[in-house]
Design a protein around this motif. Structure first.
Motif, mmCIF file in Angstrom:
data_model
loop_
_atom_site.group_PDB
_atom_site.id
_atom_site.type_symbol
_atom_site.label_atom_id
_atom_site.label_comp_id
_atom_site.label_asym_id
_atom_site.label_seq_id
_atom_site.Cartn_x
_atom_site.Cartn_y
_atom_site.Cartn_z
ATOM 1 N N LYS A 26 0.835 -1.217 0.000
ATOM 2 C CA LYS A 26 0.000 0.000 0.000
ATOM 3 C C LYS A 26 0.863 1.258 0.000
ATOM 4 O O LYS A 26 0.575 2.202 -0.728
ATOM 5 C CB LYS A 26 -0.937 0.024 1.209
ATOM 6 C CG LYS A 26 -2.026 -1.019 1.154
ATOM 7 C CD LYS A 26 -3.063 -0.659 0.136
ATOM 8 C CE LYS A 26 -4.222 -1.623 0.198
ATOM 9 N NZ LYS A 26 -5.127 -1.439 -0.926
ATOM 10 N N VAL A 27 1.926 1.294 0.824
ATOM 11 C CA VAL A 27 2.767 2.495 0.841
ATOM 12 C C VAL A 27 3.545 2.629 -0.460
ATOM 13 O O VAL A 27 3.854 3.744 -0.874
ATOM 14 C CB VAL A 27 3.706 2.579 2.066
ATOM 15 C CG1 VAL A 27 2.935 2.753 3.346
ATOM 16 C CG2 VAL A 27 4.656 1.421 2.159
ATOM 17 N N ALA A 28 3.842 1.509 -1.122
ATOM 18 C CA ALA A 28 4.482 1.582 -2.435
ATOM 19 C C ALA A 28 3.557 2.254 -3.441
ATOM 20 O O ALA A 28 4.024 2.887 -4.392
ATOM 21 C CB ALA A 28 4.884 0.190 -2.910
ATOM 22 N N ASP A 29 2.251 2.147 -3.220
ATOM 23 C CA ASP A 29 1.249 2.799 -4.071
ATOM 24 C C ASP A 29 0.940 4.222 -3.601
ATOM 25 O O ASP A 29 -0.045 4.811 -4.023
ATOM 26 C CB ASP A 29 -0.057 1.994 -4.079
ATOM 27 C CG ASP A 29 0.079 0.668 -4.791
ATOM 28 O OD1 ASP A 29 1.008 0.525 -5.611
ATOM 29 O OD2 ASP A 29 -0.737 -0.228 -4.513
ATOM 30 N N GLN A 30 1.759 4.736 -2.697
ATOM 31 C CA GLN A 30 1.607 6.091 -2.156
ATOM 32 C C GLN A 30 0.426 6.241 -1.204
ATOM 33 O O GLN A 30 -0.060 7.340 -0.968
ATOM 34 C CB GLN A 30 1.499 7.135 -3.278
ATOM 35 C CG GLN A 30 2.641 7.115 -4.261
ATOM 36 C CD GLN A 30 3.994 7.378 -3.624
ATOM 37 O OE1 GLN A 30 4.144 8.310 -2.861
ATOM 38 N NE2 GLN A 30 4.972 6.538 -3.906
ATOM 39 N N ASP A 31 -0.046 5.145 -0.642
ATOM 40 C CA ASP A 31 -1.116 5.221 0.353
ATOM 41 C C ASP A 31 -0.520 5.469 1.736
ATOM 42 O O ASP A 31 0.623 5.102 2.014
ATOM 43 C CB ASP A 31 -1.917 3.913 0.385
ATOM 44 C CG ASP A 31 -2.780 3.724 -0.854
ATOM 45 O OD1 ASP A 31 -3.067 4.722 -1.541
ATOM 46 O OD2 ASP A 31 -3.160 2.577 -1.133
ATOM 47 N N GLU A 32 -1.291 6.099 2.595
ATOM 48 C CA GLU A 32 -0.899 6.337 3.980
ATOM 49 C C GLU A 32 -1.455 5.183 4.813
ATOM 50 O O GLU A 32 -2.650 4.896 4.755
ATOM 51 C CB GLU A 32 -1.496 7.662 4.458
ATOM 52 C CG GLU A 32 -1.081 8.067 5.835
ATOM 53 C CD GLU A 32 -1.689 9.399 6.227
ATOM 54 O OE1 GLU A 32 -2.034 9.553 7.413
ATOM 55 O OE2 GLU A 32 -1.851 10.280 5.351
ATOM 56 N N VAL A 33 -0.586 4.527 5.586
ATOM 57 C CA VAL A 33 -0.991 3.312 6.281
ATOM 58 C C VAL A 33 -0.695 3.404 7.773
ATOM 59 O O VAL A 33 0.365 3.868 8.182
ATOM 60 C CB VAL A 33 -0.258 2.079 5.697
ATOM 61 C CG1 VAL A 33 -0.647 0.815 6.447
ATOM 62 C CG2 VAL A 33 -0.554 1.927 4.208
#
Length: 115
Positions: A26-33
């Motif tokens: 998810k963070v690789a997709d620029q999501d905040e986790v």
């Protein structure tokens, strides 16, 4: 779609490697986790537990936790955890948090996933 806020709620330690791998994607997709650990799941944030567990499902738990922290994933251990009688000795980078913190994260999230 990138840029979403995702919160994971983890209550079983056996699910942690899977959740950490998914969160890293998810963070690789620029999501905040953010990951909130409660009940049995919280023990993986305990230095004593991480020291005992060399590998979980063939993956180095300490390396997964450090990778998550290094990518900016927020790790929260429940401060009210009743399953760990002698408290949590948190790994560096993790934080203690309560229900109010989880609810704030959850209400602001695009997705809340429970494991």
């Amino acid at each position: 779609m990138a840029g979403k806020k995702v919160v994971y709620f983890v209550s079983l330690s056996s699910n942690v490697p899977f959740v950490l791998l998914e969160a890293l994607k998810k963070v690789a997709d620029q999501d905040e986790v953010a990951i909130f650990f409660d009940l049995d799941g919280a023990r993986v944030l305990d230095k004593r537990y991480v020291g005992m567990m060399e590998q979980v499902r063939g993956m180095e738990l300490a390396n997964l936790l450090q990778a998550a922290l290094g990518k900016g994933i927020k790790l929260y251990g429940c401060q009210m955890n009743v399953l760990i009688a002698d408290g949590l000795e948190l790994i560096e980078g993790a934080e203690l948090a309560g229900v109010a913190t989880f609810l704030k994260l959850a209400y602001q999230a695009d997705s809340v996933l429970s494991y």
